[in-house]
Design a protein around this motif. Sequence first.
Motif, PDB file in Angstrom:
ATOM      1  N   PHE A  27      -4.553 -45.968 -42.489  1.00 29.61           N
ATOM      2  CA  PHE A  27      -4.359 -45.047 -43.623  1.00 29.61           C
ATOM      3  C   PHE A  27      -2.114 -44.713 -43.074  1.00 29.61           C
ATOM      4  CE2 PHE A  27      -2.448 -40.208 -44.128  1.00 29.61           C
ATOM      5  CZ  PHE A  27      -3.320 -40.130 -45.409  1.00 29.61           C
ATOM      6  N   PHE A  28      -2.077 -44.984 -41.514  1.00 29.99           N
ATOM      7  CA  PHE A  28      -0.642 -44.452 -40.966  1.00 29.99           C
ATOM      8  C   PHE A  28       0.303 -45.793 -41.674  1.00 29.99           C
ATOM      9  CE2 PHE A  28      -2.230 -40.817 -39.612  1.00 29.99           C
ATOM     10  CZ  PHE A  28      -1.619 -40.108 -40.239  1.00 29.99           C
ATOM     11  N   ASP A  32       0.957 -50.169 -49.198  1.00 28.46           N
ATOM     12  CA  ASP A  32      -0.085 -50.083 -50.985  1.00 28.46           C
ATOM     13  C   ASP A  32       0.205 -51.464 -50.786  1.00 28.46           C
ATOM     14  OD1 ASP A  32       0.513 -47.138 -49.797  1.00 28.46           O
ATOM     15  OD2 ASP A  32       1.789 -46.779 -51.883  1.00 28.46           O
ATOM     16  N   SER A  38      -1.764 -46.835 -53.284  1.00 22.67           N
ATOM     17  CA  SER A  38      -2.643 -45.882 -52.410  1.00 22.67           C
ATOM     18  C   SER A  38      -3.505 -45.325 -52.236  1.00 22.67           C
ATOM     19  CB  SER A  38      -1.371 -44.784 -51.756  1.00 22.67           C
ATOM     20  OG  SER A  38      -2.014 -43.786 -52.745  1.00 22.67           O
ATOM     21  N   ILE A  42      -8.231 -46.339 -48.885  1.00 22.04           N
ATOM     22  CA  ILE A  42      -9.795 -45.470 -48.794  1.00 22.04           C
ATOM     23  C   ILE A  42     -10.671 -46.657 -48.531  1.00 22.04           C
ATOM     24  CG2 ILE A  42     -11.617 -44.874 -50.799  1.00 22.04           C
ATOM     25  CD1 ILE A  42      -9.871 -43.640 -52.398  1.00 22.04           C
ATOM     26  N   ILE A  99     -14.423 -41.198 -56.220  1.00 19.72           N
ATOM     27  CA  ILE A  99     -12.474 -40.854 -56.081  1.00 19.72           C
ATOM     28  C   ILE A  99     -11.704 -42.156 -56.219  1.00 19.72           C
ATOM     29  CG2 ILE A  99     -11.195 -39.494 -54.603  1.00 19.72           C
ATOM     30  CD1 ILE A  99     -13.553 -38.592 -53.303  1.00 19.72           C
TER      31      ILE A  99
ATOM     32  N   MET B   1       3.352 -38.753 -42.392  1.00 19.68           N
ATOM     33  CA  MET B   1       2.552 -38.861 -43.455  1.00 19.68           C
ATOM     34  C   MET B   1       3.350 -39.900 -44.010  1.00 19.68           C
ATOM     35  SD  MET B   1       0.094 -37.011 -44.473  1.00 19.68           S
ATOM     36  CE  MET B   1      -1.221 -37.237 -45.349  1.00 19.68           C
ATOM     37  N   PRO B   2       2.353 -40.841 -44.074  1.00 22.15           N
ATOM     38  CA  PRO B   2       2.489 -42.241 -45.297  1.00 22.15           C
ATOM     39  C   PRO B   2       2.985 -41.017 -46.937  1.00 22.15           C
ATOM     40  CG  PRO B   2       0.606 -41.762 -44.988  1.00 22.15           C
ATOM     41  CD  PRO B   2       0.642 -40.609 -44.214  1.00 22.15           C
ATOM     42  N   GLU B   3       3.910 -41.959 -47.386  1.00 21.03           N
ATOM     43  CA  GLU B   3       4.061 -41.668 -48.879  1.00 21.03           C
ATOM     44  C   GLU B   3       2.850 -42.061 -49.832  1.00 21.03           C
ATOM     45  OE1 GLU B   3       5.036 -40.230 -51.864  1.00 21.03           O
ATOM     46  OE2 GLU B   3       6.865 -39.538 -50.416  1.00 21.03           O
ATOM     47  N   LEU B   4       1.948 -40.868 -50.209  1.00 14.70           N
ATOM     48  CA  LEU B   4       1.082 -41.909 -50.960  1.00 14.70           C
ATOM     49  C   LEU B   4       1.162 -41.626 -52.372  1.00 14.70           C
ATOM     50  CD1 LEU B   4      -1.646 -39.698 -48.981  1.00 14.70           C
ATOM     51  CD2 LEU B   4      -1.064 -42.476 -48.841  1.00 14.70           C
ATOM     52  N   GLY B   5       2.328 -41.590 -52.781  1.00 14.56           N
ATOM     53  CA  GLY B   5       2.886 -41.758 -54.318  1.00 14.56           C
ATOM     54  C   GLY B   5       1.648 -40.596 -55.081  1.00 14.56           C
ATOM     55  N   ALA B   8      -1.957 -39.606 -54.058  1.00 15.03           N
ATOM     56  CA  ALA B   8      -2.403 -38.151 -52.653  1.00 15.03           C
ATOM     57  C   ALA B   8      -3.501 -37.479 -52.576  1.00 15.03           C
ATOM     58  CB  ALA B   8      -0.772 -37.346 -52.842  1.00 15.03           C
ATOM     59  N   VAL B  11      -6.408 -40.112 -52.698  1.00 16.03           N
ATOM     60  CA  VAL B  11      -6.619 -40.259 -50.772  1.00 16.03           C
ATOM     61  C   VAL B  11      -7.269 -39.519 -50.074  1.00 16.03           C
ATOM     62  CG1 VAL B  11      -5.763 -41.779 -49.192  1.00 16.03           C
ATOM     63  CG2 VAL B  11      -5.200 -42.357 -51.625  1.00 16.03           C
TER      64      VAL B  11
END
Lengths: 230, 53
Positions: A27-28, A32, A38, A42, A99, B1-5, B8, B11
């Motif tokens: 996750f971290f 991407d 991103s 999942i 999702i 927290m990562p940048e999820l764009g 977000a 995810v």
Amino acid sequence: MRTSSAILPWVARLAILSLAVGLIWGFFFTPDDYRQGSTVKIIYLHVPSATMAINIWAMMLVTSLIWVVRRHHVSVLAAKAAAPIGATMTLIALATGAIWGQPMWGSWWEWDPRLTAFLILFLFYLGYMALWAAIDNPDAAADLTSILCLVGSVFAVISRYAINFWNQGLHQGASLSLDAEENISDVFWQPLVISLVGFGLLFVTLLLIRTRTEIRARRLMALKQRERLG
Amino acid sequence: MPELGPYAGEVLSAYAVAFGLLGALVIVSLWKSARVRRALDEIEARREPRRNG
């Protein structure tokens, strides 16, 4: 029971550790994807839960067959204990897939061979648990659920290999493969494998807890019947 | 927290659903285990005096 109580704390600790490492890493600390953005994060939930959903049914098949052939009570109780875990894994795979599918395919659901087979597998899990709950005689319940497990195995196999049987549908091929060229990139593969190990160990932990509960519940039922008979 | 764009929401909701379901499974498994163990201990304790007597 003595062996399981000795190994249970260690398996539980390893499960928590590997899940934490795999999911936090994924996750971290992974980038991407160039196409999926991103949403690729999942994968660390979707692939392990889907893999476990199929493998848990395979485990239930083996333990059910042991019951049918050898009448070994603990084996069928292990299958009974595994079913809710398998159903939860299947539901997680379906939910995270939906999702993930919405932004990538533009649809929450498609009647794609793999998705449909997975939905049927989920219904088999529910049916298996309902059958156990509906029959009072434990041996008759074990016999009938074992037969149901055998029939449901067809859909477990289809869930796994649907993409190979029918070269159609939206779902991509396997993310993990022994063929390095078909595998996903190392940057995603490493945390994914750790998450897979974590999901596997979580299953073993829950299976031990739930099977021990089923064995105790069986003894409790026998003692209550003995008390009633005086 | 990562940048999820822009994804977000997707995810984070996938992680929330998975953790929620796994958490519920763990809690129910532990609760049922404790309940059955307590009931078995009670019935065995009731039988113990009879067996000794």
